[in-house]
Enzyme design. Structure first.
Site, mmCIF file in Angstrom:
data_model
loop_
_atom_site.group_PDB
_atom_site.id
_atom_site.type_symbol
_atom_site.label_atom_id
_atom_site.label_comp_id
_atom_site.label_asym_id
_atom_site.label_seq_id
_atom_site.Cartn_x
_atom_site.Cartn_y
_atom_site.Cartn_z
ATOM 1 N N SER A 183 -70.793 -100.706 -32.552
ATOM 2 C CA SER A 183 -69.403 -100.279 -32.450
ATOM 3 C C SER A 183 -68.650 -100.813 -33.659
ATOM 4 C CB SER A 183 -68.795 -100.822 -31.151
ATOM 5 O OG SER A 183 -67.437 -100.456 -31.032
ATOM 6 N N ASP A 185 -65.093 -103.368 -34.442
ATOM 7 C CA ASP A 185 -64.802 -104.757 -34.084
ATOM 8 C C ASP A 185 -64.330 -104.911 -32.640
ATOM 9 O OD1 ASP A 185 -65.363 -105.741 -36.705
ATOM 10 O OD2 ASP A 185 -63.446 -104.917 -37.354
ATOM 11 N N GLY A 186 -63.881 -103.804 -32.012
ATOM 12 C CA GLY A 186 -63.290 -103.888 -30.684
ATOM 13 C C GLY A 186 -64.234 -104.384 -29.607
ATOM 14 N N THR A 216 -64.505 -97.707 -36.283
ATOM 15 C CA THR A 216 -63.457 -97.578 -37.296
ATOM 16 C C THR A 216 -63.348 -98.864 -38.102
ATOM 17 O OG1 THR A 216 -62.222 -96.104 -35.834
ATOM 18 C CG2 THR A 216 -61.029 -97.057 -37.684
ATOM 19 N N GLY A 217 -63.213 -99.975 -37.403
ATOM 20 C CA GLY A 217 -63.126 -101.262 -38.067
ATOM 21 C C GLY A 217 -64.465 -101.968 -38.007
ATOM 22 N N ARG A 283 -57.868 -91.343 -34.034
ATOM 23 C CA ARG A 283 -59.160 -92.031 -34.125
ATOM 24 C C ARG A 283 -60.258 -91.113 -34.643
ATOM 25 N NH1 ARG A 283 -61.938 -96.432 -32.576
ATOM 26 N NH2 ARG A 283 -60.065 -97.495 -31.911
#
Length: 329
Positions: A183, A185-186, A216-217, A283
């Site tokens: 994933s 960072d979430g 994303t991050g 997103r």
């Protein structure tokens, strides 16, 4: 590392060669030259197949044509570290038949086992992160490397926000050697919060957590790979996990009333936090959602005088912070 030395006559690509195992390396010498593989830095796993020993490796691109692993620059921290790698199987046909193949496979397996690599992993796959490609990434790039390394995996797709935190807070850690987050960072932050909210958190926090950049991050994945002297890519992150690379991290605690939050990456508020939260509706754009939100929904509301006064500082700050969260693979 267990030094299980051995020498044997083999055939590689149909040509006779002498293979030696020792000093953490597998070498074979033939008329065309010598080839060496670092067991710790290049080999994923080993399999005996009839009278053949199949060495499943992850080597620097083009390394098959060099005469030593040092020349390939495959060593962590060595010259050329961070080069693009590729999967390759090296097949050694044992002159002494199937018994010798089994014996060599066992020797090589014992050497790999002495490195303390994880054997059982619990994997979170976030199908909603980034451009929603995590499941495809897992099937196409991640699973084949874990299979080649003989790692047993349990996969859990996250179904909603906070799901990873709930699972991590009650997971039986005795069954696993580590947790992997496929994933951004979430999910990593959720897992850390789930672990630190357990009653046995002091012991549970020792569980290694791996991160694969698929959101994303991906700031944490980039930082961890940088510490391992590797470029940020999905395959490099998986190989670092397979090798058992570890990096200690500080944890930040934030209390707000009766609520307590934990972070291992960064804390933001004000402008940067607004951009992160409000751009969620974009997103599907991936990391470009941050820039798009700033350009289309933030700047139009600023007065011309204020805009001109702070434009350069805002752009500089936003780009600098958001670059920490972008994937540079």
């Amino acid at each position: 590392m267990e030094d299980d030395r051995a020498t044997a006559c083999v055939r590689v690509d149909g040509a006779p060669a002498e293979a030696t195992l020792g000093g953490g390396e597998l070498r074979w010498r033939r008329a065309a030259g010598e080839r060496a593989l670092s067991l710790e830095r290049e080999v994923l796993g080993v399999q005996a197949r009839g009278k053949e020993v199949v060495v499943r490796a992850f080597v620097a691109a083009g390394a098959a044509r060099v005469t030593s692993c040092a020349a390939a620059g495959a060593g962590a921290g060595g010259k050329g570290a961070g080069r693009r790698r590729c999967r390759r199987d090296f097949v050694l046909e044992m002159a002494d038949g199937e018994g010798a193949a089994v014996e060599w496979a066992e020797r090589l397996t014992r050497c790999l086992g002495s490195f303390g690599r994880p054997k059982r992993l619990f994997i979170f796959v976030n199908p909603f992160g980034g451009k929603k490609c995590a499941k495809k990434i897992y099937d196409a790039e991640i699973k084949p490397l874990f299979d080649a390394a003989g790692v047993s995996v349990t996969v859990q797709e996250t179904e909603y926000q906070g799901h990873a935190r709930e699972v991590a807070s009650s997971l039986d850690f005795a069954k696993y050697d580590g947790i992997v987050c496929v994933s951004g960072d979430g999910v990593l932050v959720e897992v850390v919060n789930g672990i630190l909210q357990r009653t046995d958190w002091e012991e549970a926090i020792k569980m290694p957590i791996g991160v694969v950049p698929a959101g994303t991050g991906n700031g944490m994945a980039k930082s961890l790979l940088h510490s391992a002297n590797e470029t940020c890519s999905i395959s490099n992150s998986i190989f670092a996990i397979i090798k058992g690379h570890k990096q200690s991290l500080d944890v930040c605690t934030l209390s707000q009333g009766e609520k307590k939050f934990f972070s291992v990456l960064l804390m933001t508020w004000g402008l940067v936090a607004d951009i992160d939260i409000e751009s969620e509706k974009y997103r599907w754009m991936g990391s470009a959602r941050f820039d798009f939100y700033v350009c289309t929904e933030l700047f139009p509301f600023l007065s011309s005088s204020f805009f001109l006064a702070v434009l350069s500082s805002i752009i500089s700050a936003v780009i600098r912070i958001m670059n920490l969260r972008k994937y540079f693979g």
